[in-house]
Design an enzyme around this catalytic site. Structure first.
Site, PDB file in Angstrom:
ATOM      1  N   SER A  22       1.111  -1.765   0.039  1.00 48.69           N
ATOM      2  CA  SER A  22      -0.445  -0.132  -0.362  1.00 48.69           C
ATOM      3  C   SER A  22       0.969   1.264  -0.168  1.00 48.69           C
ATOM      4  O   SER A  22       1.248   1.179   0.946  1.00 48.69           O
ATOM      5  CB  SER A  22      -0.477   0.318   0.749  1.00 48.69           C
ATOM      6  OG  SER A  22      -1.919  -0.953   1.016  1.00 48.69           O
ATOM      7  N   LYS A  37      -7.053   2.015  -2.570  1.00 50.39           N
ATOM      8  CA  LYS A  37      -6.952   1.227  -0.955  1.00 50.39           C
ATOM      9  C   LYS A  37      -6.682   2.199   0.049  1.00 50.39           C
ATOM     10  O   LYS A  37      -7.081   1.947   1.203  1.00 50.39           O
ATOM     11  CB  LYS A  37      -5.325   0.860  -1.439  1.00 50.39           C
ATOM     12  CG  LYS A  37      -4.520  -0.026  -0.375  1.00 50.39           C
ATOM     13  CD  LYS A  37      -5.416  -0.757   0.727  1.00 50.39           C
ATOM     14  CE  LYS A  37      -5.389  -1.058   1.581  1.00 50.39           C
ATOM     15  NZ  LYS A  37      -3.463  -1.786   1.973  1.00 50.39           N
ATOM     16  N   LYS A  63       0.944   5.998   7.778  1.00 57.17           N
ATOM     17  CA  LYS A  63       1.176   6.160   7.060  1.00 57.17           C
ATOM     18  C   LYS A  63       0.124   5.745   5.332  1.00 57.17           C
ATOM     19  O   LYS A  63       0.456   6.891   4.594  1.00 57.17           O
ATOM     20  CB  LYS A  63       1.980   4.912   7.180  1.00 57.17           C
ATOM     21  CG  LYS A  63       2.648   4.618   5.087  1.00 57.17           C
ATOM     22  CD  LYS A  63       2.497   3.968   4.170  1.00 57.17           C
ATOM     23  CE  LYS A  63       2.559   2.611   4.543  1.00 57.17           C
ATOM     24  NZ  LYS A  63       1.355   1.639   3.729  1.00 57.17           N
TER      25      LYS A  63
END
Length: 291
Positions: free
Chosen positions: A94, A169, A237
């Protein structure tokens, strides 16, 4: 098929194991004690990402962040150095959608194909081969790769071109992060109001507030089981990627930003390597609870 797999963490290990179980030849890089069982089951540990690429027709990455992917792909002894025309790189990490488009173009210049295929479903989804996989790339490449992806996931969608899988995502992580925060607030509210949070959760599961997050992460919050399926620092993140993209697009994502700040506080408290359901601990601290 000869497959390379780089990134044998909590998610990558069970994903790689399903490929082995299906009979594929697996070349592995960065094998550690926790992933030694993959070698015992027939995987071959190699000494570099380049060696993995040289030995494989398809190279799969499952790494923590954008710089990790760039280093493994293009660093010294990286994947790119071991590629030959016709090979396929699948990045299931990701990472940044913008960086992904650049990586895909650089791989294409070597005569190879690239799919970004980030996943959702956490450790449970990986262990059960039930991951949701969001794919960016060419239709024909997706079509011929689908049987391989189906060994690791169930809900598999070609979203669009390279980078679009990563965009999906990031969108997923906005929803999951905000929902975890909402469930944590609701259960904290129930506790402070004198109700049993477990009974409140049970009641909510039968109504419009029901969700997979309330089911799985709500239970973790109540049982205080915060061993990571997905770490808070990694979710932060992903929300940082959302903030970066929002800035480039000149749009406001106020609640994503607020949840990212709570995750900052959670990491400051030492909870960065706990499951993201542990975000409730930060809200409890703000409420004066000793947890």
């Amino acid at each position: 098929m000869n497959i390379g797999f780089i990134g044998l963490g909590v998610m990558g290990r069970p994903m790689a194991e399903y490929l082995l179980t299906a009979g594929h030849n697996l070349a592995l890089y960065r094998v550690k004690a926790a992933s030694q069982a993959l070698v015992d089951k027939g995987g071959k540990a190699l000494g570099s990402a380049r060696a993995v690429a040289e030995a494989s027709d398809v190279i799969i990455l499952m790494l923590p962040d954008t710089p990790d992917v760039e280093s493994v792909l293009f660093g010294a002894e990286g994947v790119a150095a071991g590629l030959s025309a016709g090979k396929l790189v699948i990045d299931m990490s990701s990472i940044s959608p913008v960086a992904t488009k650049d990586f895909a173009a650089r791989i294409a210049a070597l005569g190879c194909d690239f799919l970004d295929a980030p996943v959702s479903g956490g450790e449970v989804g990986a262990r059960n081969a039930a991951l949701t996989i969001m794919v960016g790339g060419k239709q024909d490449v997706f079509d011929r790769t689908l049987p391989l992806l189906q060994l690791m996931g169930k809900n598999i969608t070609l979203v669009g071109g390279n980078g679009d899988g990563q965009t999906a995502k990031v969108a997923n992580q906005i929803i999951v992060g905000l929902t975890i925060e909402a469930v944590a607030e609701a259960l904290l509210f129930a506790k402070k109001a004198g109700a049993d949070p477990a009974r409140v959760r049970e009641a909510l599961m039968g109504g419009f507030a029901a969700s997979r997050v309330l089911e799985v992460h709500g239970e973790r919050m109540i049982k205080r089981t915060f061993d990571p399926g997905f770490r808070i620092r990694l979710h932060r993140k992903d929300l940082a990627l959302a903030a970066e993209a929002a800035k480039a697009l000149n749009i406001a994502l106020p609640n994503a930003a607020a949840t990212q700040q709570l995750m900052n506080a959670a990491i400051a408290r030492g909870d960065g390597d706990k499951d993201h359901s542990a975000l409730i601990r930060t809200l409890e601290a703000l409420a004066g609870d000793d947890n």
